[in-house]
Design an enzyme around this catalytic site. Structure first.
Site, short mmCIF file in Angstrom:
data_model
loop_
_atom_site.label_atom_id
_atom_site.label_comp_id
_atom_site.label_asym_id
_atom_site.label_seq_id
_atom_site.Cartn_x
_atom_site.Cartn_y
_atom_site.Cartn_z
N ASP A 1 0.76 -1.15 0.40
CA ASP A 1 0.03 0.25 -0.19
C ASP A 1 0.80 1.24 -0.11
OD1 ASP A 1 -2.60 1.02 0.45
OD2 ASP A 1 -1.87 2.15 1.84
N ILE A 2 0.50 2.09 -0.97
CA ILE A 2 1.20 3.48 -1.04
C ILE A 2 0.69 4.66 0.55
CG2 ILE A 2 2.11 5.64 -2.21
CD1 ILE A 2 0.98 3.92 -5.07
N GLU B 1 -4.66 2.66 -4.10
CA GLU B 1 -3.33 2.32 -4.48
C GLU B 1 -3.15 1.16 -3.55
OE1 GLU B 1 -4.84 4.74 -0.28
OE2 GLU B 1 -5.45 3.91 -2.60
#
Length: 335
Positions: free
Chosen positions: A184-185, A228
């Site tokens: 996950d960003i 994301e």
């Protein structure tokens, strides 16, 4: 077409009709001698017959070594399949498809008559082959598009779901490990708000390429999971290798050095990773693997982000609809 005096003669009207066909036609008697052929036959062969060839055997005509040693479009095996004697040579179970010079394609059909004559029909299927190849190419393109994320160019959720089931089944049969990384960003919403959505799209593509470079083994798959979030499926990867891949992702993200001025975690873009490894796939379902990696991901984010966490026993037992919590049960931090 002329015939030898010793060969049976076709009625003139029949011969005229057969000569006018837009297919190639040739007839061999039960001694494997050429009895008759039409003009269309020569147009659909890589080596032509001549009037004096009528009455000669297949073996004899092949031994003449005309057109560089090829007869009827190739070797005996490629044209007739097995024995050179027509009376004992079985029909093809599937007609032979041949490529001739100039990109032409011919399909050959043969049949034995009750008295042992071999009738060969050649049909020009060049256009059918061309259309078939175009259709195959379009289908391959459609298959690629249906399994590719249009934003990042890597595998999409559909491709990941299919691969996960296939690799889980293979691991269950073979007793191999199966690892999954959920990525996950960090602070992606802040990135979008600060730099704009076009920059956010470019950011997704940059991260996708970093993850793709970290999945270099055959069978490894990097895919966009949604928003994301990304996933990395590592078949036959134990805990040690899964953690090595997670560490490489962290290092490569740091080396990329994409500025993130709105991040409270780091001046450059970072990711958080949850790592889950199945050493006995028969004990857990593919869904359990996703849930464990997801729970580990949220623990990594709650611990400060920009790090990876390995799924614990509690992560494997967490229900799919249970809110992700840590410690005393406080909600995990927002993305």
């Amino acid at each position: 077409m002329s015939q030898s005096s010793s060969a049976p003669c076709l009625p003139i009207d029949l011969a005229s009709c057969l000569e006018s066909l837009d297919v190639g036609l040739e007839i061999w008697n039960n001694h494997d001698q050429l009895v008759w052929y039409n003009k269309g036959d020569n147009c659909l062969r890589s080596a032509s017959f001549f009037p004096e060839d009528v009455g000669k055997s297949f073996v004899t005509l092949q031994a003449l070594d005309r057109r560089g040693g090829q007869l009827a479009g190739g070797s005996m095996d490629s044209v007739y399949g097995q024995d050179p004697v027509a009376a004992t040579r079985p029909n093809h179970k599937e007609p032979a498809l041949q490529e001739l010079s100039g990109g032409r394609w011919v399909k050959n059909f043969e049949t034995l008559t009750p008295d042992g004559y071999l009738v060969v029909v050649r049909v020009n299927v060049t256009e059918l082959v061309r259309q078939g190849r175009q259709l195959e190419a379009r289908n391959r393109q459609l298959d690629l598009l249906s399994n590719t994320d249009s934003m990042t160019g890597i595998a999409n959720r559909r491709r990941f779901d299919e691969a996960l089931i296939a690799e889980w089944q293979r691991a269950s049969r073979n007793g191999n490990e199966l690892s999954l990384l959920m990525v996950d960003i960090d602070h992606f919403k802040k990135y979008n708000d600060h730099y704009g959505h076009l920059a956010g799209d470019a950011c997704l593509r940059r991260v996708a390429q970093v993850l793709l470079q970290c999945t270099r083994r055959a069978g490894d798959l990097a895919a966009r999971f949604g928003g994301e979030e990304f996933v990395m499926l590592l078949p036959a990867a134990d805990v040690s290798r899964a953690l090595e891949v997670a560490e490489k992702c962290m290092v490569d993200m740091q080396l990329m050095g994409l500025p993130h001025a709105a991040s409270p975690t780091s001046p450059t873009l970072t990711v958080s990773i949850g790592v889950a490894c199945l050493d006995d796939p028969a004990r857990f379902s593919p869904v359990a693997l996703i849930n464990a990696a997801d729970a580990a991901l949220y623990r990594a984010k709650a611990a400060g982000r920009a790090r990876y966490a390995l799924a614990t026993q509690a992560d494997w037992e967490i229900a799919a609809d249970m809110p992700r919590t840590i410690g005393s049960g406080s909600p995990l931090l927002s993305p």
